[in-house]
Enzyme design. Structure first.
Site, mmCIF file in Angstrom:
data_model
loop_
_atom_site.group_PDB
_atom_site.id
_atom_site.type_symbol
_atom_site.label_atom_id
_atom_site.label_comp_id
_atom_site.label_asym_id
_atom_site.label_seq_id
_atom_site.Cartn_x
_atom_site.Cartn_y
_atom_site.Cartn_z
ATOM 1 N N PRO A 94 0.886 -1.190 -0.012
ATOM 2 C CG PRO A 94 0.353 -0.626 2.289
ATOM 3 C CD PRO A 94 0.533 -1.588 1.283
ATOM 4 C CB CYS A 95 3.767 2.868 -2.839
ATOM 5 S SG CYS A 95 2.318 2.394 -3.889
ATOM 6 C CG HIS A 96 -2.592 3.143 -0.883
ATOM 7 N ND1 HIS A 96 -2.372 2.064 -1.524
ATOM 8 C CD2 HIS A 96 -3.915 3.419 -0.109
ATOM 9 C CE1 HIS A 96 -2.981 1.118 -0.626
ATOM 10 N NE2 HIS A 96 -4.190 1.724 -0.056
#
Length: 306
Positions: free
Chosen positions: A268-270
């Protein structure tokens, strides 16, 4: 931290009557998922879980995997792993975190961690030479999604405008691998994983904790592993992430590692923002990043208020 199964259950209960039989089945499976989340530190048996919803163990195993992409046992191990990572993040000793999360032994947690780490960087540098990578595409609420996997796990989740552009991107990432489309008969696990991730993205079902075949430098792997420990609904800045991995001066390198993540949503780099709270960058577009964050934060508020 419980996964967001309540939203999926509400969607099931509030949907129309024309899918009553399918909805009843999903309600049972969501109930089991929620039970696993709240009893993850306890020894659970397939027979015991099946008895809760009046199914045979064999039928529960099959239906649960069809719905969420993993078996009830793998789901419990994934929840335990998340608790374990959170305990370490909170400063608990490794041994205490292992037993508090329900693994029961040091070998169990390190075996599970190895299963999710994937290939060594040397294999990635070889461009996937000698490997077979199977892919499938599916429309989602965020647009067309492609997922690809090796025999070790998911190595690619990306969004794009066309299947051809997504497949081209996959071949660019793994230029020496044999890339194949996925007829369900040849790769049933991948099709189940694509379905499970689409249900998470489009319907708010639990985020599937799938085996990941992550490939990158040692620094990139460190960043991506930490991202897996961030609670859904939480965010942090690039500088905070750099400090968390004991590299406080490597803010640009952290941002670069996030930008090179090829397994969207599952890593989850968001959830990483600019220091001023701005969205920063996202390789699949800021509109998708905002949609993911809004959905996760909405679910977190619902969980905290329940």
């Amino acid at each position: 931290m419980p996964l967001p199964v309540e939203q999926e259950m509400r969607a099931v209960l509030e949907s129309g009557d024309d899918r009553q039989e399918g909805d009843s089945r999903m309600t049972r499976l969501v109930r089991i998922a929620h039970y696993i989340e709240t009893h993850a530190d306890e020894p659970l048996t397939l027979a015991g879980l099946a008895a809760i919803v009046g199914l045979s163990p064999t039928r529960l195993q099959r239906q649960f995997k069809e719905a969420f992409g993993v078996s009830p046992k793998a789901y419990q191990d994934a929840v335990r792993m998340r608790y374990f990572k959170q305990s370490l993040k909170n400063g608990d000793k490794v041994t205490d975190a292992i037993f508090a999360s329900g693994f029961g032994s040091v070998s169990r947690v390190y075996g599970e961690a190895h299963r999710n780490i994937g290939m060594p960087p040397r294999a990635y540098r070889a461009g996937g030479e000698g490997e077979v990578i199977v892919y499938a595409c599916r429309p989602t609420s965020l647009g067309l999604m492609a997922m690809a996997a090796t025999d070790r796990g998911v190595c690619f989740v990306q969004f794009g405008d066309s299947e051809s552009s997504l497949v081209s991107g996959l071949k660019t990432e793994f230029p020496k691998a044999e890339v194949r489309a996925s007829p369900a008969r040849n790769a049933p696990e991948l099709d189940a994983w694509v379905e499970a991730l689409d249900q998470h993205i489009s319907q708010g079902a639990p985020r599937p904790d799938l085996p990941l075949d992550m490939r990158g430098t040692a620094f990139q792997m460190k960043v991506w592993q930490f991202l897996l420990s961030i609670r859904e609904g939480d965010v942090l800045s690039y500088s905070e992430l750099a400090a968390k991995i004991d590299k406080p001066k490597a803010v640009r390198a952290v941002a670069s590692a996030c930008g090179k993540n090829r397994i969207g949503v599952l890593i989850p780099c968001h959830r990483v923002l600019r220091g001023d709270g701005g969205l920063g960058g996202y390789r699949w577009g800021l509109e998708r990043k905002r949609a993911l964050l809004d959905a996760e934060q909405k679910q977190q508020r619902a969980d905290d208020g329940s």
